[in-house]
Design a protein around this motif. Structure first.
Motif, PDB file in Angstrom:
ATOM      1  N   ILE A  91       0.877  -0.815  -0.442  1.00 46.83           N
ATOM      2  CA  ILE A  91       0.085   0.111  -0.241  1.00 46.83           C
ATOM      3  C   ILE A  91       0.711   1.505   0.170  1.00 46.83           C
ATOM      4  CG2 ILE A  91      -2.105   1.457   1.389  1.00 46.83           C
ATOM      5  CD1 ILE A  91      -2.518  -1.104   1.986  1.00 46.83           C
ATOM      6  N   ALA A  92       2.311   1.206   0.955  1.00 46.78           N
ATOM      7  CA  ALA A  92       3.242   2.275   0.534  1.00 46.78           C
ATOM      8  C   ALA A  92       3.377   2.479  -0.369  1.00 46.78           C
ATOM      9  CB  ALA A  92       4.035   2.235   1.965  1.00 46.78           C
ATOM     10  N   ALA A  93       3.740   1.845  -1.274  1.00 43.31           N
ATOM     11  CA  ALA A  93       5.247   1.969  -2.458  1.00 43.31           C
ATOM     12  C   ALA A  93       3.470   2.401  -3.488  1.00 43.31           C
ATOM     13  CB  ALA A  93       5.431   0.559  -2.899  1.00 43.31           C
ATOM     14  N   ASN A  94       2.571   1.331  -3.601  1.00 46.54           N
ATOM     15  CA  ASN A  94       1.399   1.588  -4.652  1.00 46.54           C
ATOM     16  C   ASN A  94       0.995   3.795  -4.078  1.00 46.54           C
ATOM     17  OD1 ASN A  94       1.626   0.455  -5.899  1.00 46.54           O
ATOM     18  ND2 ASN A  94       0.401  -0.913  -5.125  1.00 46.54           N
ATOM     19  N   SER A  95       1.192   3.911  -2.988  1.00 45.14           N
ATOM     20  CA  SER A  95       0.321   5.591  -2.444  1.00 45.14           C
ATOM     21  C   SER A  95       1.919   6.296  -2.968  1.00 45.14           C
ATOM     22  CB  SER A  95       0.089   5.540  -1.408  1.00 45.14           C
ATOM     23  OG  SER A  95      -0.340   4.037  -0.951  1.00 45.14           O
ATOM     24  N   LEU A  96       3.088   6.131  -2.573  1.00 44.12           N
ATOM     25  CA  LEU A  96       3.760   6.674  -2.843  1.00 44.12           C
ATOM     26  C   LEU A  96       3.413   6.810  -4.568  1.00 44.12           C
ATOM     27  CD1 LEU A  96       6.529   8.576  -2.286  1.00 44.12           C
ATOM     28  CD2 LEU A  96       7.643   6.509  -2.833  1.00 44.12           C
ATOM     29  N   GLY A  97       3.389   6.073  -5.864  1.00 46.11           N
ATOM     30  CA  GLY A  97       3.979   5.733  -7.114  1.00 46.11           C
ATOM     31  C   GLY A  97       2.052   6.535  -7.374  1.00 46.11           C
ATOM     32  N   HIS A  98       1.903   6.704  -6.470  1.00 47.52           N
ATOM     33  CA  HIS A  98       0.323   6.923  -7.491  1.00 47.52           C
ATOM     34  C   HIS A  98       0.074   8.579  -7.287  1.00 47.52           C
ATOM     35  CE1 HIS A  98      -3.622   8.059  -8.667  1.00 47.52           C
ATOM     36  NE2 HIS A  98      -4.178   8.275  -7.444  1.00 47.52           N
ATOM     37  N   ALA A  99       0.998   9.457  -5.856  1.00 47.01           N
ATOM     38  CA  ALA A  99       1.582  10.474  -5.588  1.00 47.01           C
ATOM     39  C   ALA A  99       2.169  11.427  -6.219  1.00 47.01           C
ATOM     40  CB  ALA A  99       1.701  10.304  -4.410  1.00 47.01           C
ATOM     41  N   PHE A 100       3.386  10.410  -6.103  1.00 47.06           N
ATOM     42  CA  PHE A 100       4.466  10.882  -7.705  1.00 47.06           C
ATOM     43  C   PHE A 100       4.716  10.448  -8.698  1.00 47.06           C
ATOM     44  CE2 PHE A 100       5.232  11.835  -3.075  1.00 47.06           C
ATOM     45  CZ  PHE A 100       5.406  13.216  -3.456  1.00 47.06           C
ATOM     46  N   LYS A 101       4.067  11.026  -9.813  1.00 49.85           N
ATOM     47  CA  LYS A 101       4.179  10.111 -10.826  1.00 49.85           C
ATOM     48  C   LYS A 101       5.382   9.448 -11.767  1.00 49.85           C
ATOM     49  CE  LYS A 101      -0.237  10.060 -11.563  1.00 49.85           C
ATOM     50  NZ  LYS A 101      -1.017   8.643 -11.099  1.00 49.85           N
TER      51      LYS A 101
END
Length: 97
Positions: free
Chosen positions: A16-26
């Motif tokens: 969840i943390a990795a996907n959230s960071l990837g979604h926030a910073f494209k």
């Protein structure tokens, strides 16, 4: 809770943390599958490293007693592991390209 369930939840926190960071910073993203893989391996690596300090799942359920503070630290370490693995993977990818 069993040790296996705590392990699976902590891996899910890394994902969840990795996907959230990837979604926030494209620019830091590898896509949903790449972020998920980074989250899994990052959270496992960090839990293995910091688990020796007493934050592994079996220390959390020591003798059938549940320690919520250690669980919170375990989840935080798993999330940080997923984030750091994603950032490290992107840094390596930029160096190669």
């Amino acid at each position: 809770m069993t040790g296996t369930l705590i392990s699976l939840i902590s891996i899910l926190m890394g994902i969840i943390a990795a996907n959230s960071l990837g979604h926030a910073f494209k620019k830091k993203s590898f896509g949903i599958i790449g972020n998920t893989i980074a989250g899994v391996f990052g959270s496992i690596l960090f839990i293995k490293i910091f688990g020796r300090m007493g934050f592994d799942p079996w220390s959390i359920i020591n003798n059938g007693d549940f320690d919520g503070f250690r669980l919170a630290i375990n989840m935080l370490i798993s999330a940080l592991g997923g984030i750091f693995a994603l950032l490290f993977g992107k840094m390596i990818s930029n160096k190669i390209n």
